[in-house]
Design a protein around this motif. Sequence first.
Motif, PDB file in Angstrom:
ATOM      1  N   GLU A 177      -1.973  -8.134 -13.403  1.00 31.97           N
ATOM      2  CA  GLU A 177      -0.994  -7.865 -12.332  1.00 31.97           C
ATOM      3  C   GLU A 177      -0.585  -9.143 -11.624  1.00 31.97           C
ATOM      4  O   GLU A 177      -0.656  -9.221 -10.396  1.00 31.97           O
ATOM      5  CB  GLU A 177      -1.621  -6.920 -11.292  1.00 31.97           C
ATOM      6  CG  GLU A 177      -2.124  -5.615 -11.836  1.00 31.97           C
ATOM      7  CD  GLU A 177      -3.028  -4.885 -10.832  1.00 31.97           C
ATOM      8  OE1 GLU A 177      -3.264  -5.397  -9.719  1.00 31.97           O
ATOM      9  OE2 GLU A 177      -3.507  -3.799 -11.186  1.00 31.97           O
ATOM     10  N   ARG A 235     -10.001   1.218  -7.276  1.00 28.48           N
ATOM     11  CA  ARG A 235     -10.102  -0.233  -7.094  1.00 28.48           C
ATOM     12  C   ARG A 235     -11.494  -0.598  -6.603  1.00 28.48           C
ATOM     13  O   ARG A 235     -11.925  -0.132  -5.536  1.00 28.48           O
ATOM     14  CB  ARG A 235      -9.049  -0.702  -6.088  1.00 28.48           C
ATOM     15  CG  ARG A 235      -9.162  -2.189  -5.780  1.00 28.48           C
ATOM     16  CD  ARG A 235      -7.956  -2.678  -5.043  1.00 28.48           C
ATOM     17  NE  ARG A 235      -8.076  -4.075  -4.684  1.00 28.48           N
ATOM     18  CZ  ARG A 235      -7.136  -4.738  -4.037  1.00 28.48           C
ATOM     19  NH1 ARG A 235      -6.025  -4.132  -3.686  1.00 28.48           N
ATOM     20  NH2 ARG A 235      -7.301  -6.004  -3.733  1.00 28.48           N
ATOM     21  N   ASP A 238       3.504  -3.723 -11.131  1.00 27.78           N
ATOM     22  CA  ASP A 238       2.518  -3.324 -10.154  1.00 27.78           C
ATOM     23  C   ASP A 238       3.308  -3.150  -8.867  1.00 27.78           C
ATOM     24  O   ASP A 238       3.857  -4.112  -8.339  1.00 27.78           O
ATOM     25  CB  ASP A 238       1.458  -4.434 -10.020  1.00 27.78           C
ATOM     26  CG  ASP A 238       0.463  -4.164  -8.914  1.00 27.78           C
ATOM     27  OD1 ASP A 238      -0.004  -3.025  -8.788  1.00 27.78           O
ATOM     28  OD2 ASP A 238       0.148  -5.110  -8.160  1.00 27.78           O
ATOM     29  N   HIS A 248      -8.944  -6.665  -7.911  1.00 32.70           N
ATOM     30  CA  HIS A 248      -8.026  -7.779  -7.625  1.00 32.70           C
ATOM     31  C   HIS A 248      -8.710  -8.595  -6.533  1.00 32.70           C
ATOM     32  O   HIS A 248      -9.060  -8.051  -5.494  1.00 32.70           O
ATOM     33  CB  HIS A 248      -6.668  -7.246  -7.132  1.00 32.70           C
ATOM     34  CG  HIS A 248      -5.750  -8.310  -6.611  1.00 32.70           C
ATOM     35  ND1 HIS A 248      -5.152  -9.243  -7.427  1.00 32.70           N
ATOM     36  CD2 HIS A 248      -5.342  -8.615  -5.359  1.00 32.70           C
ATOM     37  CE1 HIS A 248      -4.411 -10.061  -6.689  1.00 32.70           C
ATOM     38  NE2 HIS A 248      -4.502  -9.700  -5.430  1.00 32.70           N
ATOM     39  N   GLY A 280      -3.414 -12.918  -9.182  1.00 36.06           N
ATOM     40  CA  GLY A 280      -4.039 -13.964  -8.385  1.00 36.06           C
ATOM     41  C   GLY A 280      -3.985 -15.371  -8.945  1.00 36.06           C
ATOM     42  O   GLY A 280      -4.380 -16.325  -8.273  1.00 36.06           O
ATOM     43  N   LEU A 281      -3.508 -15.522 -10.189  1.00 38.07           N
ATOM     44  CA  LEU A 281      -3.419 -16.857 -10.786  1.00 38.07           C
ATOM     45  C   LEU A 281      -2.513 -17.744  -9.921  1.00 38.07           C
ATOM     46  O   LEU A 281      -1.394 -17.359  -9.596  1.00 38.07           O
ATOM     47  CB  LEU A 281      -2.851 -16.692 -12.200  1.00 38.07           C
ATOM     48  CG  LEU A 281      -2.949 -17.824 -13.212  1.00 38.07           C
ATOM     49  CD1 LEU A 281      -4.373 -18.305 -13.382  1.00 38.07           C
ATOM     50  CD2 LEU A 281      -2.427 -17.330 -14.552  1.00 38.07           C
ATOM     51  N   GLY A 296       1.698 -11.904  -9.951  1.00 34.75           N
ATOM     52  CA  GLY A 296       2.981 -11.968  -9.269  1.00 34.75           C
ATOM     53  C   GLY A 296       3.393 -13.419  -9.102  1.00 34.75           C
ATOM     54  O   GLY A 296       4.335 -13.903  -9.735  1.00 34.75           O
ATOM     55  N   ARG A 297       2.637 -14.134  -8.264  1.00 36.59           N
ATOM     56  CA  ARG A 297       2.972 -15.520  -7.950  1.00 36.59           C
ATOM     57  C   ARG A 297       3.113 -16.376  -9.211  1.00 36.59           C
ATOM     58  O   ARG A 297       4.065 -17.156  -9.333  1.00 36.59           O
ATOM     59  CB  ARG A 297       1.885 -16.109  -7.047  1.00 36.59           C
ATOM     60  CG  ARG A 297       2.218 -17.496  -6.511  1.00 36.59           C
ATOM     61  CD  ARG A 297       0.994 -18.111  -5.826  1.00 36.59           C
ATOM     62  NE  ARG A 297       0.386 -17.199  -4.892  1.00 36.59           N
ATOM     63  CZ  ARG A 297       0.690 -17.130  -3.595  1.00 36.59           C
ATOM     64  NH1 ARG A 297       1.578 -17.956  -3.083  1.00 36.59           N
ATOM     65  NH2 ARG A 297       0.075 -16.269  -2.811  1.00 36.59           N
TER      66      ARG A 297
HETATM   67  C1  LIG Z   1      -0.614  -8.934  -4.406  1.00 35.79           C
HETATM   68  C2  LIG Z   1      -1.322  -8.275  -5.520  1.00 35.79           C
HETATM   69  C3  LIG Z   1      -1.195  -8.780  -6.815  1.00 35.79           C
HETATM   70  C4  LIG Z   1      -0.437 -10.033  -7.137  1.00 35.79           C
HETATM   71  O1  LIG Z   1      -1.028 -11.167  -6.597  1.00 35.79           O
HETATM   72  P1  LIG Z   1      -0.512 -12.622  -7.037  1.00 35.79           P
HETATM   73  O2  LIG Z   1      -1.399 -13.565  -6.325  1.00 35.79           O
HETATM   74  O3  LIG Z   1       0.897 -12.734  -6.608  1.00 35.79           O
HETATM   75  O4  LIG Z   1      -0.686 -12.708  -8.509  1.00 35.79           O
HETATM   76  C5  LIG Z   1      -1.801  -8.078  -7.830  1.00 35.79           C
HETATM   77  N1  LIG Z   1      -2.510  -6.952  -7.599  1.00 35.79           N
HETATM   78  C6  LIG Z   1      -2.662  -6.458  -6.359  1.00 35.79           C
HETATM   79  C7  LIG Z   1      -3.445  -5.208  -6.152  1.00 35.79           C
HETATM   80  C8  LIG Z   1      -2.084  -7.097  -5.280  1.00 35.79           C
HETATM   81  O5  LIG Z   1      -2.246  -6.615  -4.049  1.00 35.79           O
END
Ligand SMILES: *Cc1c(COP(=O)(O)O)cnc(C)c1O
Length: 434
Positions: free
Chosen positions: A288, A149, A79, A199, A238-239, A290-291
């Motif tokens: 998606e 979105r 992503d 998201h 967002g997890l 990340g963290r």
């Molecule tokens: C920042 C973001 C993520 C990742 O968020 P995490 O909390 O790091 O998992 C996923 N999708 C979108 C659209 C984002 O802006």
Amino acid sequence: MHHFSYSGHDLHCESVDLAAIAKLYGTPTYVYSAATMADNFHRLQRNLGGLDLQICYAMKANSNLAVLRHFANLGAGFDLVSGGELRRVLAAGANVRTSVFAGVGKTEGEIKLALENDIYAFHVESEPELARINHVAGQLGVKAPIAIRINPDVDANTHAKITTGKSGNKFGIPLKHAAAAYEAAAKLKNLRIRGVQMHIGSQITEVGPFVEAVKKVAPFVAELKAAYAIEYFSIGGGLGIVYQDALASGSAAWWDAQPADRRPLTPEAYGAELTPLLAPLGLKVLLEHGRFMVGNAGVLLARVEHLKRGAGKNFLIVDAAMNDLVRPAMYESFHEIVPVHRDSSRRALVADIVGPICESGDCFAKDRKIQEVGEGELVAFLSAGAYGYVMASRYNTRGMPAEVLVNGSAFELVNARETFEQMTAGEKIPAFLQ
Ligand SMILES: *Cc1c(COP(=O)(O)O)cnc(C)c1O
């Protein structure tokens, strides 16, 4: 769970003593565990195993080329949120065809670059953006794949700077306007409607907001499938991860000991609750995160400069600063800070742990209890793998820190510490001052 723990008295990343890394490459240095990243990836994949799943790692959390290559090897797409990030995917030798392009302000140049590299889809946040993508696709004579979105208007119960799914923020299109946005997209002849996205925020540690958002949006997703034959639903990232008990949370025993109502969200619970809601839609599901993928897979190593004892207050001054790890200054976030060499004969100390930058904001922790450590000794900031290096700056003309990737007993420098010459390479004195 993660692979940072003490072996004897010394903190290790997998089988590597962190002191050995600091000795070779200096400090401040980020150290990442490849095994932890792989475990996180596989746990997510396994627990939503009943679905046609594509994990698109949100690379803004940590975009080091070695990290990207590692996730690509595991089967992840990405992503991404800028042309720069897209070029990183290419530079890592990874594939843009399984990646999605998010963000509220993509430039024409970025859209062109993504189309030329066969992006899986653009995640679109407004009608003017639909028009712009349609325009660029027309110039190239291609059809641009898009998803819109949706802002589901749920409260993720997280920090105000990282909540994104409420109606008052800049992200997405409200559910009640989404049908009209899709109709508008369908009329643009250089677009191909491929999916739908949402998201709701970051560092979410309970499953409720995810469930609420999916339930709220699912009926509309089914309508989109009927109307436009969309092929996927991205439920975003967002997890959350554990910051407070970061070290202890490395072991399964810690998780087992948490009472069910206080246990932070796991991929097991996330998968168990969401899979039954998503499966009936019959769509490919994109995640998606990340963290979650990298947060607990990294530490920031720093060396103590001074222990300054004050009247009623101690200051532990370390060689890392807010430019290296800005999260405490920016979000008031907590990082557990531990000595790299543990010594039970030492007393505990209560101190403010601070960097050397001339700003009161350059404070990592207030009144923190830590084993007494002196000049030259090492400390590690835990859970620093996400939004650490990527948010670092050169404030105070401090070069960007080094990054090291560990894999079992092997480790390699994957980003050299920035030199003064590199930092100032683009600067010059104009003729009129010479
Ligand atoms: C920042 C973001 C993520 C990742 O968020 P995490 O909390 O790091 O998992 C996923 N999708 C979108 C659209 C984002 O802006």
